[in-house]
Design a protein around this motif. Structure first.
Motif, PDB file in Angstrom:
ATOM      1  N   LEU A  74      -6.149  35.309  75.556  1.00 38.70           N
ATOM      2  CA  LEU A  74      -6.808  35.153  74.290  1.00 38.70           C
ATOM      3  C   LEU A  74      -6.115  34.261  73.271  1.00 38.70           C
ATOM      4  O   LEU A  74      -4.893  34.572  72.904  1.00 38.70           O
ATOM      5  N   HIS A  75      -6.895  33.012  73.086  1.00 35.66           N
ATOM      6  CA  HIS A  75      -6.473  32.453  71.624  1.00 35.66           C
ATOM      7  C   HIS A  75      -7.584  32.384  70.500  1.00 35.66           C
ATOM      8  O   HIS A  75      -8.818  32.246  71.068  1.00 35.66           O
ATOM      9  N   VAL A  76      -6.924  32.950  69.447  1.00 33.70           N
ATOM     10  CA  VAL A  76      -7.884  33.111  68.437  1.00 33.70           C
ATOM     11  C   VAL A  76      -7.889  31.634  67.508  1.00 33.70           C
ATOM     12  O   VAL A  76      -6.546  31.763  66.775  1.00 33.70           O
ATOM     13  N   ALA A  77      -8.599  30.706  67.311  1.00 33.78           N
ATOM     14  CA  ALA A  77      -8.448  29.545  66.673  1.00 33.78           C
ATOM     15  C   ALA A  77      -8.984  29.885  65.109  1.00 33.78           C
ATOM     16  O   ALA A  77      -9.732  30.754  65.062  1.00 33.78           O
ATOM     17  N   ILE A 128      -8.658  39.867  68.086  1.00 36.28           N
ATOM     18  CA  ILE A 128      -7.712  40.552  69.033  1.00 36.28           C
ATOM     19  C   ILE A 128      -8.109  41.981  69.583  1.00 36.28           C
ATOM     20  O   ILE A 128      -8.426  42.485  70.488  1.00 36.28           O
ATOM     21  N   LEU A 129      -8.324  42.807  68.354  1.00 38.02           N
ATOM     22  CA  LEU A 129      -8.798  44.137  68.452  1.00 38.02           C
ATOM     23  C   LEU A 129     -10.188  44.144  68.901  1.00 38.02           C
ATOM     24  O   LEU A 129     -10.520  45.012  69.786  1.00 38.02           O
ATOM     25  N   GLU A 130     -11.097  43.573  68.422  1.00 42.14           N
ATOM     26  CA  GLU A 130     -12.299  43.467  68.913  1.00 42.14           C
ATOM     27  C   GLU A 130     -12.426  43.207  70.483  1.00 42.14           C
ATOM     28  O   GLU A 130     -13.250  43.656  71.204  1.00 42.14           O
ATOM     29  N   LEU A 185     -13.267  44.551  76.271  1.00 36.54           N
ATOM     30  CA  LEU A 185     -12.705  44.402  77.548  1.00 36.54           C
ATOM     31  C   LEU A 185     -12.113  45.691  78.298  1.00 36.54           C
ATOM     32  O   LEU A 185     -11.491  45.591  79.349  1.00 36.54           O
ATOM     33  N   GLU A 186     -11.866  46.716  77.605  1.00 34.68           N
ATOM     34  CA  GLU A 186     -11.306  47.981  77.818  1.00 34.68           C
ATOM     35  C   GLU A 186      -9.783  47.764  78.255  1.00 34.68           C
ATOM     36  O   GLU A 186      -9.480  48.031  79.494  1.00 34.68           O
ATOM     37  N   ILE A 187      -9.136  47.148  77.312  1.00 36.53           N
ATOM     38  CA  ILE A 187      -7.872  46.689  77.610  1.00 36.53           C
ATOM     39  C   ILE A 187      -7.116  47.931  77.822  1.00 36.53           C
ATOM     40  O   ILE A 187      -7.054  48.735  76.861  1.00 36.53           O
ATOM     41  N   LYS A 212      -0.506  48.281  63.978  1.00 33.98           N
ATOM     42  CA  LYS A 212      -0.919  49.210  62.935  1.00 33.98           C
ATOM     43  C   LYS A 212      -2.413  49.751  63.204  1.00 33.98           C
ATOM     44  O   LYS A 212      -2.851  50.709  62.592  1.00 33.98           O
ATOM     45  N   LYS A 213      -3.467  48.663  63.961  1.00 39.72           N
ATOM     46  CA  LYS A 213      -4.798  49.001  63.870  1.00 39.72           C
ATOM     47  C   LYS A 213      -5.210  49.371  65.025  1.00 39.72           C
ATOM     48  O   LYS A 213      -6.379  49.410  65.282  1.00 39.72           O
ATOM     49  N   THR A 214      -4.356  49.567  66.191  1.00 42.13           N
ATOM     50  CA  THR A 214      -4.823  49.990  67.623  1.00 42.13           C
ATOM     51  C   THR A 214      -3.990  51.105  68.118  1.00 42.13           C
ATOM     52  O   THR A 214      -3.023  51.444  67.725  1.00 42.13           O
ATOM     53  N   ASP A 215      -4.838  51.861  68.757  1.00 45.63           N
ATOM     54  CA  ASP A 215      -4.127  52.972  69.813  1.00 45.63           C
ATOM     55  C   ASP A 215      -3.577  52.413  70.958  1.00 45.63           C
ATOM     56  O   ASP A 215      -2.942  53.067  72.043  1.00 45.63           O
TER      57      ASP A 215
END
Length: 143
Positions: A35-38, A96-98, A103-105, A132-135
């Motif tokens: 994943l690249h977030v432009a 990234i989090l979305e 995708l059930e990462i 900080k924002k994910t489990d």
């Protein structure tokens, strides 16, 4: 763990990051999602798109990033790793989090660059923001 998300920032350290991702994908027989977030388009942040040369430059940059992403996924596929690349616009941490949720990462792999105090004060760190924002477990690779 069936899906691993690798956040790529195109700062010339992708090969090191992808080598770690390759090892984890093979060890867990997992699918890799590169994943690249432009950066968001200017109108997304309250500005007009500007003159044509700016739009052309942005389009050229996105095409280059798309080609690089395809090259990375092709290399992984040649090694027998199920891999797909994603190039999306938006805020880096949020996207990234979305995508990880969609995708059930099972593992997020991202690089960490050392920045000075002022950079951290104004922009923060993507890796620490994700943590900080994910489990979801996050593997940080020092670059």
């Amino acid at each position: 763990m069936k899906n691993i998300l690798v956040a790529i920032d195109f700062n010339k350290n992708e090969n090191e990051l992808l080598e770690h991702a390759r090892r984890y994908a093979k060890a867990f027989n997992a699918k890799l999602w590169l994943l690249h977030v432009a950066a968001p388009e200017p109108e997304f942040i309250g500005f007009g798109v500007g003159p044509q040369y700016i739009r052309d430059s942005r389009a050229t940059e996105l095409k280059k990033e798309h080609r690089l992403m395809n090259d990375f996924t092709d290399i992984m596929k040649e090694e027998g790793i199920d891999c797909e690349g994603l190039l999306i616009n938006g805020g880096t941490i949020e996207m990234i989090l979305e995508e990880a949720e969609k995708l059930e990462i099972g593992l997020i792999i991202t690089g960490h660059h050392t920045h000075n105090f002022f950079y951290k004060a104004f922009f923060g760190s993507v890796s620490s923001g994700v943590i900080k924002k994910t489990d979801i477990p996050v593997l940080i690779i020092p670059l």
